[in-house]
Motif scaffolding. Structure first.
Motif, PDB file in Angstrom:
ATOM      1  N   VAL A  27       0.863  -1.181   0.000  1.00 24.52           N
ATOM      2  CA  VAL A  27       0.000   0.000   0.000  1.00 24.52           C
ATOM      3  C   VAL A  27       0.902   1.234   0.000  1.00 24.52           C
ATOM      4  CG1 VAL A  27      -1.766   1.265   1.264  1.00 24.52           C
ATOM      5  CG2 VAL A  27      -1.811  -1.243   1.235  1.00 24.52           C
ATOM      6  N   GLN A  28       0.649   2.147  -0.922  1.00 25.83           N
ATOM      7  CA  GLN A  28       1.556   3.276  -1.121  1.00 25.83           C
ATOM      8  C   GLN A  28       1.274   4.414  -0.135  1.00 25.83           C
ATOM      9  OE1 GLN A  28       4.220   2.993  -3.820  1.00 25.83           O
ATOM     10  NE2 GLN A  28       3.543   1.036  -2.958  1.00 25.83           N
ATOM     11  N   THR A  29       1.634   4.171   1.112  1.00 21.57           N
ATOM     12  CA  THR A  29       1.551   5.216   2.130  1.00 21.57           C
ATOM     13  C   THR A  29       2.743   6.166   1.974  1.00 21.57           C
ATOM     14  OG1 THR A  29       2.873   3.955   3.699  1.00 21.57           O
ATOM     15  CG2 THR A  29       0.482   3.573   3.716  1.00 21.57           C
ATOM     16  N   PRO A  30       2.688   7.357   2.556  1.00 20.77           N
ATOM     17  CA  PRO A  30       3.853   8.250   2.498  1.00 20.77           C
ATOM     18  C   PRO A  30       5.128   7.599   3.029  1.00 20.77           C
ATOM     19  CG  PRO A  30       1.938   9.480   3.221  1.00 20.77           C
ATOM     20  CD  PRO A  30       1.516   8.040   3.148  1.00 20.77           C
ATOM     21  N   LYS A  31       5.018   6.758   4.047  1.00 20.80           N
ATOM     22  CA  LYS A  31       6.204   6.087   4.602  1.00 20.80           C
ATOM     23  C   LYS A  31       6.819   5.134   3.576  1.00 20.80           C
ATOM     24  CE  LYS A  31       7.728   3.116   8.424  1.00 20.80           C
ATOM     25  NZ  LYS A  31       7.307   2.376   9.651  1.00 20.80           N
ATOM     26  N   ILE A  32       5.983   4.353   2.905  1.00 24.23           N
ATOM     27  CA  ILE A  32       6.469   3.411   1.890  1.00 24.23           C
ATOM     28  C   ILE A  32       7.039   4.170   0.702  1.00 24.23           C
ATOM     29  CG2 ILE A  32       5.725   1.698   0.188  1.00 24.23           C
ATOM     30  CD1 ILE A  32       6.047   0.584   3.026  1.00 24.23           C
ATOM     31  N   GLU A  33       6.364   5.215   0.260  1.00 24.66           N
ATOM     32  CA  GLU A  33       6.865   6.023  -0.855  1.00 24.66           C
ATOM     33  C   GLU A  33       8.238   6.597  -0.529  1.00 24.66           C
ATOM     34  OE1 GLU A  33       2.542   7.632  -2.571  1.00 24.66           O
ATOM     35  OE2 GLU A  33       3.947   9.014  -1.609  1.00 24.66           O
ATOM     36  N   ASN A  34       8.389   7.119   0.675  1.00 21.49           N
ATOM     37  CA  ASN A  34       9.663   7.726   1.072  1.00 21.49           C
ATOM     38  C   ASN A  34      10.773   6.673   1.136  1.00 21.49           C
ATOM     39  OD1 ASN A  34      11.188  10.091   2.049  1.00 21.49           O
ATOM     40  ND2 ASN A  34      11.339   8.903   3.920  1.00 21.49           N
ATOM     41  N   GLU A  35      10.442   5.478   1.625  1.00 20.57           N
ATOM     42  CA  GLU A  35      11.437   4.403   1.684  1.00 20.57           C
ATOM     43  C   GLU A  35      11.905   4.036   0.278  1.00 20.57           C
ATOM     44  OE1 GLU A  35      12.097  -0.048   3.639  1.00 20.57           O
ATOM     45  OE2 GLU A  35      10.058   0.719   3.357  1.00 20.57           O
ATOM     46  N   SER A  36      10.972   3.924  -0.640  1.00 22.19           N
ATOM     47  CA  SER A  36      11.299   3.602  -2.022  1.00 22.19           C
ATOM     48  C   SER A  36      12.136   4.705  -2.660  1.00 22.19           C
ATOM     49  CB  SER A  36      10.005   3.404  -2.824  1.00 22.19           C
ATOM     50  OG  SER A  36      10.294   3.193  -4.189  1.00 22.19           O
ATOM     51  N   ALA A  37      11.693   5.935  -2.525  1.00 21.90           N
ATOM     52  CA  ALA A  37      12.397   7.066  -3.132  1.00 21.90           C
ATOM     53  C   ALA A  37      13.803   7.224  -2.568  1.00 21.90           C
ATOM     54  CB  ALA A  37      11.599   8.348  -2.932  1.00 21.90           C
ATOM     55  N   THR A  38      13.944   7.028  -1.270  1.00 22.29           N
ATOM     56  CA  THR A  38      15.262   7.149  -0.634  1.00 22.29           C
ATOM     57  C   THR A  38      16.212   6.098  -1.184  1.00 22.29           C
ATOM     58  OG1 THR A  38      14.300   8.047   1.392  1.00 22.29           O
ATOM     59  CG2 THR A  38      16.505   7.095   1.553  1.00 22.29           C
ATOM     60  N   GLY A  39      15.736   4.862  -1.295  1.00 24.49           N
ATOM     61  CA  GLY A  39      16.570   3.803  -1.840  1.00 24.49           C
ATOM     62  C   GLY A  39      17.012   4.105  -3.267  1.00 24.49           C
ATOM     63  N   LEU A  40      16.121   4.629  -4.077  1.00 20.51           N
ATOM     64  CA  LEU A  40      16.455   4.943  -5.465  1.00 20.51           C
ATOM     65  C   LEU A  40      17.457   6.100  -5.554  1.00 20.51           C
ATOM     66  CD1 LEU A  40      12.953   4.591  -7.164  1.00 20.51           C
ATOM     67  CD2 LEU A  40      14.849   2.966  -7.214  1.00 20.51           C
TER      68      LEU A  40
END
Length: 287
Positions: free
Chosen positions: A60-73
């Motif tokens: 589920v694309q919560t702000p926390k998950i989005e931020n984790e993904s973006a940070t990794g990229l």
């Protein structure tokens, strides 16, 4: 234009999503402690972050998950670009500081001999930089000599090297960009295998649709994007086979990167697909 992914991971039946996320998260957590020894494993380190972002598209694309993904990229983009910069100047000791990771000094000796500068890695690196709006890495990669890449012990087919030339020409707005793109399309058609038709030609068709006044592919950008997202997912499903997940299709870097380009030109991306996360297209965490 809504596109549903064909692949179903069946997390409840087989491996739960948290299991797929656990290993890359553990690797990422350990990176600062061992980063000084990561020169030869820098791409693998970047790949763990990319793998995490790909599996996170099923969450589920919560702000926390989005931020984790973006940070990794963001980290992966710098790692990829740093690795290829080492290969470009193998004798030169260079200092790298990737965000909050420890500062390191490395040279690139032995990297070309070990086959570390394959065009496929350059293409991933470039579009990671596009997605994360990492202009410094984009510029560095756009100036990586293709002739140096050809000296790598790991060799690729002519279409792969020509793809790099096309992307570099587009980046620099070179006058011969349409000619190179047309040549590369012809080479892909002549090669006529699944990778050339569904992957390489799909990249070129979508790239051409970014500038319809320069190159007419007979469809608009969103139509080209939708067509190739689906075609490339089918390719990766077939390539992976029934016993493996088509992980590359979860976040198709090249097509996603072109969607980011289209958005940043002031255009609307009307294709909605879980493999093209809206927060990445809009650059929400990269401003």
């Amino acid at each position: 234009m809504i596109i549903k992914r064909k692949y179903d991971p069946e997390f409840d039946k087989y491996v739960p999503l948290e299991e797929w996320l656990r290993f890359p998260r553990g690797e990422i957590k350990e990176t600062p402690e061992f980063f000084g020894d990561y020169r030869d494993n820098l791409v693998r380190c970047a790949d763990e972050r990319l793998k995490l972002a790909r599996w996170l598209t099923w969450n589920v694309q919560t702000p926390k998950i989005e931020n984790e993904s973006a940070t990794g990229l963001r980290y992966a983009s710098k790692m990829y670009a740093s690795f290829l910069k080492l290969a470009q100047y193998p004798e030169q000791e260079q200092t790298f500081r990737i965000y909050d990771l420890p500062e390191v000094k490395w040279n690139g000796k032995g990297m070309l001999e070990a086959g570390r500068a394959a065009p496929s890695k350059w293409i991933e690196a470039y579009f990671l930089a596009v997605i994360t709006r990492d202009t410094e890495s984009m510029d560095s990669l756009a100036n990586f000599p293709v002739e140096t890449m050809k000296k790598s012990a790991t060799q690729a087919g002519p279409v792969s090297y020509k793809l790099v030339e096309v992307f570099q020409a587009y980046h620099h707005s070179k006058a011969d960009y349409p000619k190179l793109l047309d040549e590369c399309m012809g080479m892909a058609v002549k090669q006529n295998d699944d990778w050339a038709i569904y992957i390489a030609f799909g990249y070129l068709e979508t790239l051409a649709a970014l500038s319809p006044a320069t190159f007419d592919v007979g469809c608009d950008f969103n139509e080209a994007l939708a067509k190739n997202v689906q075609a490339q997912e089918r390719y990766h499903i077939n390539e992976a086979g029934p016993d493996h997940a088509p992980v590359d299709s979860f976040l198709p870097l090249q097509l996603l990167g072109m969607a980011c380009m289209w958005h940043d030109m002031g255009n609307e991306v009307t294709v909605e697909c879980d493999s093209l996360p809206r927060f990445l297209i809009e650059g929400t965490y990269f401003k």
